[in-house]
Design a protein around this motif. Structure first.
Motif, short mmCIF file in Angstrom:
data_model
loop_
_atom_site.label_atom_id
_atom_site.label_comp_id
_atom_site.label_asym_id
_atom_site.label_seq_id
_atom_site.Cartn_x
_atom_site.Cartn_y
_atom_site.Cartn_z
N ALA A 1 2.96 18.20 1.36
CA ALA A 1 4.18 18.02 0.56
C ALA A 1 4.09 16.77 -0.31
O ALA A 1 3.43 15.80 0.04
CB ALA A 1 5.39 17.92 1.48
N THR B 1 0.33 16.95 6.21
CA THR B 1 1.29 17.49 5.25
C THR B 1 0.65 17.56 3.87
O THR B 1 -0.18 16.71 3.51
CB THR B 1 2.59 16.67 5.20
N GLY C 1 3.72 23.33 5.43
CA GLY C 1 5.15 23.28 5.73
C GLY C 1 5.90 24.39 5.04
O GLY C 1 5.57 25.57 5.18
N SER C 2 6.90 24.03 4.24
CA SER C 2 7.74 25.02 3.57
C SER C 2 7.17 25.51 2.23
O SER C 2 7.78 26.34 1.58
CB SER C 2 9.14 24.45 3.36
#
Length: 170
Positions: A83, A81, A10-11
């Protein structure tokens, strides 16, 4: 599979550790930075990569201590993910589905943590976290517990991809 792992980041900032021009080109095309490490074997490569990140980043962004690194290998076909796995002062380990290997690990930089990838790495990494005086958190994340180390793993993954041996025939 590697593209799926990069997407799962993701980020998060992504660095692909490699010593191969084709892999480096792919990493750049996937939006990742390349961390060129020439080392023989996974443990020396991860050790060198973490050392390079420690030298580059120094204390965490707030100046209060080291940052974190999250290590995820490119053989996680169901990764969704990555995260939320890093916690201050904590080693977080996501073991493989057999509770033998280490598929994902988040740890603080600057701890002297020694890597023990290979058979039995999950138990060895748990012991290493305790040796370093770090809190240990084991996370069972089904989407991250499945890795592809053997042809049987590839079959069990149910992937609609050519098997490595098939790719060489085309």
């Amino acid at each position: 599979m590697a593209a799926q792992v990069v997407k799962a980041a993701g980020s998060l900032a992504v660095r692909v550790v490699c010593d191969n021009d084709e892999v480096a080109d792919w990493a750049c095309s996937a939006g990742a930075e390349v961390l060129w490490i020439e080392a023989k074997g996974l443990n020396p490569a991860v050790t060198a990569a973490v050392g390079a990140l420690e030298a580059e980043t120094g204390p965490g962004a707030d100046g209060a201590g080291p940052g974190h690194v999250l290590i995820a290998h490119a053989d996680l076909p169901h990764a969704e993910t990555l995260a939320g796995l890093a916690e201050a002062g904590t080693v977080t380990i996501v073991p493989d589905r057999h509770l033998d290997g280490t598929n994902v690990m988040a740890l603080p930089l600057g701890t002297g943590f020694e890597f023990h990838y290979g058979p039995g790495s999950f138990a060895a990494h748990c012991e290493e976290a305790l040796r370093c005086g770090l809190d240990l958190r084991v996370r069972r994340v089904p989407a991250l517990e499945f890795d592809v180390d053997t042809p049987d793993d590839f079959d069990a993954a149910g992937l609609d991809l050519p098997r490595p041996s098939d790719a060489s025939e085309s």
